[in-house]
Design a protein around this motif. Structure first.
Motif, PDB file in Angstrom:
ATOM      1  N   ASN A  14      18.308 -47.135 -76.535  1.00  0.00           N
ATOM      2  CA  ASN A  14      18.367 -46.212 -75.395  1.00  0.00           C
ATOM      3  C   ASN A  14      18.080 -46.910 -74.069  1.00  0.00           C
ATOM      4  OD1 ASN A  14      18.853 -44.065 -77.215  1.00  0.00           O
ATOM      5  ND2 ASN A  14      16.663 -43.850 -77.573  1.00  0.00           N
ATOM      6  N   ASP A 201      20.846 -46.970 -83.271  1.00  0.00           N
ATOM      7  CA  ASP A 201      19.851 -46.895 -82.206  1.00  0.00           C
ATOM      8  C   ASP A 201      18.965 -45.657 -82.350  1.00  0.00           C
ATOM      9  OD1 ASP A 201      20.299 -49.255 -80.912  1.00  0.00           O
ATOM     10  OD2 ASP A 201      20.891 -48.369 -78.997  1.00  0.00           O
ATOM     11  N   ALA A 205      15.070 -46.064 -82.539  1.00  0.00           N
ATOM     12  CA  ALA A 205      14.221 -45.385 -81.559  1.00  0.00           C
ATOM     13  C   ALA A 205      13.144 -44.561 -82.255  1.00  0.00           C
ATOM     14  CB  ALA A 205      15.066 -44.500 -80.649  1.00  0.00           C
TER      15      ALA A 205
END
Length: 215
Positions: A14, A201, A205
């Motif tokens: 991110n 991702d 995350a």
């Protein structure tokens, strides 16, 4: 000389490095992922500051070459694998537009949207890197109106950069929705490499949030 496959990629989910991860997947080349947990401040530690003293991602190490700064990383990687065709060659007339949009992103678009987000005036036109916000957005829409990509029918690394940037700026309400921009973002997001990285991702995350105690 370094093997072209010997790529070390410093990344945090991110962030601006997500697009570079998409680029690496589009290139279809192996790379070693160094995932930095920014929630835990790993990018601020000495180990990573030795890679990039600015404590930012992305960064790429390839043999003795160390590349930082978003657009520079895109340019370096796309040129490293010319056979994939994500960057026009120096002798190709399309190289001019390709370089323009790579540089326009950091020199005009980012300063314009940050000022817009922070409700800051751009300053006198003679001193402003981007002149005015409306002109910046108008040029982007103008370039994408013929479609489907910045170089017409030719998909390039520039589209990975811009597709991600327009996606998150419209998502946060910084850039107003526009039919041309919306269609462009969806076109880029629909590509298998983009979908693969989005899923990876999201998982990364979540792992970082749990490790930092912020989940």
């Amino acid at each position: 000389m370094a093997d072209n496959a010997d790529i070390e990629f410093y990344h945090s989910p991110n962030t601006r490095s997500s697009g570079v991860r998409v680029l690496l997947e589009e290139l279809g080349v192996p790379y070693r992922l160094h995932a930095l947990n920014m929630r835990a401040g790993e990018h601020l530690q000495d180990a990573y500051r030795a890679i990039n003293p600015m404590a930012k991602v992305p960064a790429v190490r390839h043999g003795e070459a160390l590349v930082t700064e978003q657009a520079a990383v895109y340019l370096y990687l796309a040129d490293l694998f010319p056979e994939v065709g994500l960057a026009p060659a120096a002798s190709d007339p399309a190289r001019a537009a390709y370089l323009r949009w790579m540089v326009f992103y950091g020199s005009c678009f980012e300063p314009a949207i940050i000022d817009r987000h922070l409700k800051r005036e751009p300053g006198p036109r003679a001193l402003s890197a981007y002149a005015d916000y409306d002109s910046v957005i108008a040029r982007v829409v103008e370039a994408l109106t013929p479609g489907p990509y910045l170089l017409g029918d030719r998909f390039s690394a520039a589209d990975i950069l811009w597709g991600g940037a327009l996606g998150w700026t419209m998502g946060f309400g910084i850039v107003a929705p526009d039919p041309v921009l919306n269609a462009y973002v969806e076109r880029i997001r629909a590509r298998p490499a983009s979908q693969k990285v989005a899923a990876a991702d999201a998982q990364l995350a979540a792992e970082h949030a749990a490790a930092a105690g912020t989940a």
